[in-house]
Scaffold this motif. Sequence first.
Motif, mmCIF file in Angstrom:
data_model
loop_
_atom_site.group_PDB
_atom_site.id
_atom_site.type_symbol
_atom_site.label_atom_id
_atom_site.label_comp_id
_atom_site.label_asym_id
_atom_site.label_seq_id
_atom_site.Cartn_x
_atom_site.Cartn_y
_atom_site.Cartn_z
ATOM 1 N N ALA A 204 0.834 -1.208 0.000
ATOM 2 C CA ALA A 204 0.000 0.000 0.000
ATOM 3 C C ALA A 204 0.863 1.249 0.000
ATOM 4 N N SER A 205 1.942 1.234 0.761
ATOM 5 C CA SER A 205 2.848 2.379 0.793
ATOM 6 C C SER A 205 3.481 2.613 -0.574
ATOM 7 N N PHE A 206 3.899 1.532 -1.231
ATOM 8 C CA PHE A 206 4.506 1.655 -2.558
ATOM 9 C C PHE A 206 3.503 2.209 -3.563
ATOM 10 N N ILE A 207 2.266 1.716 -3.497
ATOM 11 C CA ILE A 207 1.220 2.211 -4.404
ATOM 12 C C ILE A 207 1.011 3.711 -4.212
ATOM 13 N N CYS A 208 0.994 4.149 -2.966
ATOM 14 C CA CYS A 208 0.802 5.579 -2.690
ATOM 15 C C CYS A 208 2.007 6.408 -3.150
ATOM 16 N N ASP A 209 3.197 5.826 -3.081
ATOM 17 C CA ASP A 209 4.386 6.521 -3.603
ATOM 18 C C ASP A 209 4.216 6.853 -5.082
ATOM 19 N N CYS A 210 3.484 6.013 -5.800
ATOM 20 C CA CYS A 210 3.319 6.199 -7.240
ATOM 21 C C CYS A 210 2.555 7.478 -7.579
ATOM 22 N N ILE A 211 1.893 8.044 -6.600
ATOM 23 C CA ILE A 211 1.155 9.286 -6.846
ATOM 24 C C ILE A 211 2.101 10.476 -6.883
ATOM 25 N N SER A 212 2.969 10.577 -5.893
ATOM 26 C CA SER A 212 3.813 11.766 -5.748
ATOM 27 C C SER A 212 5.195 11.612 -6.367
ATOM 28 N N ASP A 213 5.669 10.400 -6.549
ATOM 29 C CA ASP A 213 7.019 10.159 -7.060
ATOM 30 C C ASP A 213 6.979 10.039 -8.578
ATOM 31 N N GLU A 214 7.390 11.096 -9.270
ATOM 32 C CA GLU A 214 7.305 11.103 -10.725
ATOM 33 C C GLU A 214 8.254 10.103 -11.387
ATOM 34 N N SER A 215 9.250 9.618 -10.646
ATOM 35 C CA SER A 215 10.143 8.598 -11.209
ATOM 36 C C SER A 215 9.419 7.270 -11.399
ATOM 37 N N LYS A 216 8.235 7.150 -10.782
ATOM 38 C CA LYS A 216 7.434 5.934 -10.925
ATOM 39 C C LYS A 216 6.320 6.097 -11.952
ATOM 40 N N HIS A 217 6.284 7.242 -12.646
ATOM 41 C CA HIS A 217 5.270 7.468 -13.673
ATOM 42 C C HIS A 217 5.725 6.876 -15.002
ATOM 43 N N GLN A 218 4.768 6.430 -15.788
ATOM 44 C CA GLN A 218 5.012 5.835 -17.109
ATOM 45 C C GLN A 218 5.900 4.596 -17.006
ATOM 46 N N LYS A 219 5.697 3.802 -15.958
ATOM 47 C CA LYS A 219 6.545 2.634 -15.767
ATOM 48 C C LYS A 219 5.744 1.417 -15.307
#
Length: 338
Positions: A204-219
């Motif tokens: 759940a924490s990792f999923i929430c990181d995907c919102i604010s951490d742009e390094s996890k976008h488009q991946k």
Amino acid sequence: YGGKPAEEVSVMVTGSTGYIGRFVVKELLNRGYKVVAVARQGSNANPSVEEEKSASGSLECVTGDVTNKESLEKSLISQGIGKIDVVVCCLASRSGGVADSWNIDYQASRNSFDVGLELGASHLVLLSAICVQKPLLHFQRAKLKLEAEIQGLPSNPTWSIVRPTAFFKSLAGQVDIVKAGGPFVVFGDGRLCSCKPISESDLASFICDCISDESKHQKLLPIGGPGRAYTPLEQGDLLFEITGKSRRFVKVPIQIMDFAIGLLDSIAGFFPDNAGLQDAAEYAKIGRYYAAESMLVLDPDTGCYDADATPSYGSDTLEAFFQRVVMEGMAGQELGEQ
């Protein structure tokens, strides 16, 4: 939503009362987000009193039918939800049956994103599964179809596709048996597969990181828990050590499952319109898949699973989970209402 503080970012979560969805809602609230938790009629999407006390965000619970796009959109608007910034989809087929897989893993999940986009969402987060790398089952093909459609969207919205390894819960089925002095059952020699399991709270924490951490976008984001990979044999050894019971294994030939699958496939072939028989054959294939395939990153060049290439995240270990379950039971590990 870039640059906005969390309390101004509206996140819609579908599958909010499911096994992982409940923890995602809690984590989002703790980070201060405005959460719109979508649940079906009769579900209770409200967090516990303890979660409410620890949460700094706000929660809006919406009853809606994710299998019907128009109905879902109408439910959101009728309950005053006019703007969504992010959609997090935690929906998953509960059974893995043929129709259920396509209805939930694909269509209902697609409906979630389509409605979110119509309400202004600019980022999509999909909870998928690492096993889609080798798609032999209907739910895997359904997830891959949705993944491909998300990746084919224009650059706005952005997206993150999370592919977790095994959940802790999926490895706990034999805890009570071992605790009572029984044997640990493995297929083959117990080394046919391995995984780096991740806890529900770490995921759940990792999923929430995907919102604010742009390094996890488009991946595409495969993710496992901390520590090394475990084979079923090693999982059994860990349980025997924790419980203090004598080391006893029952090794079942994997060919038994192959025979069952062949038999069920043959019967289902004579009755192609019988959904129950088709599902029975699919369930056997699901069991066979998880008995022999590793939940790790698959090297496309070698066709081998690679534990070292499987990213780790979080702090919850399998050993600590087994210790807690042995002492306290499986409280908190329920599948949830979705």
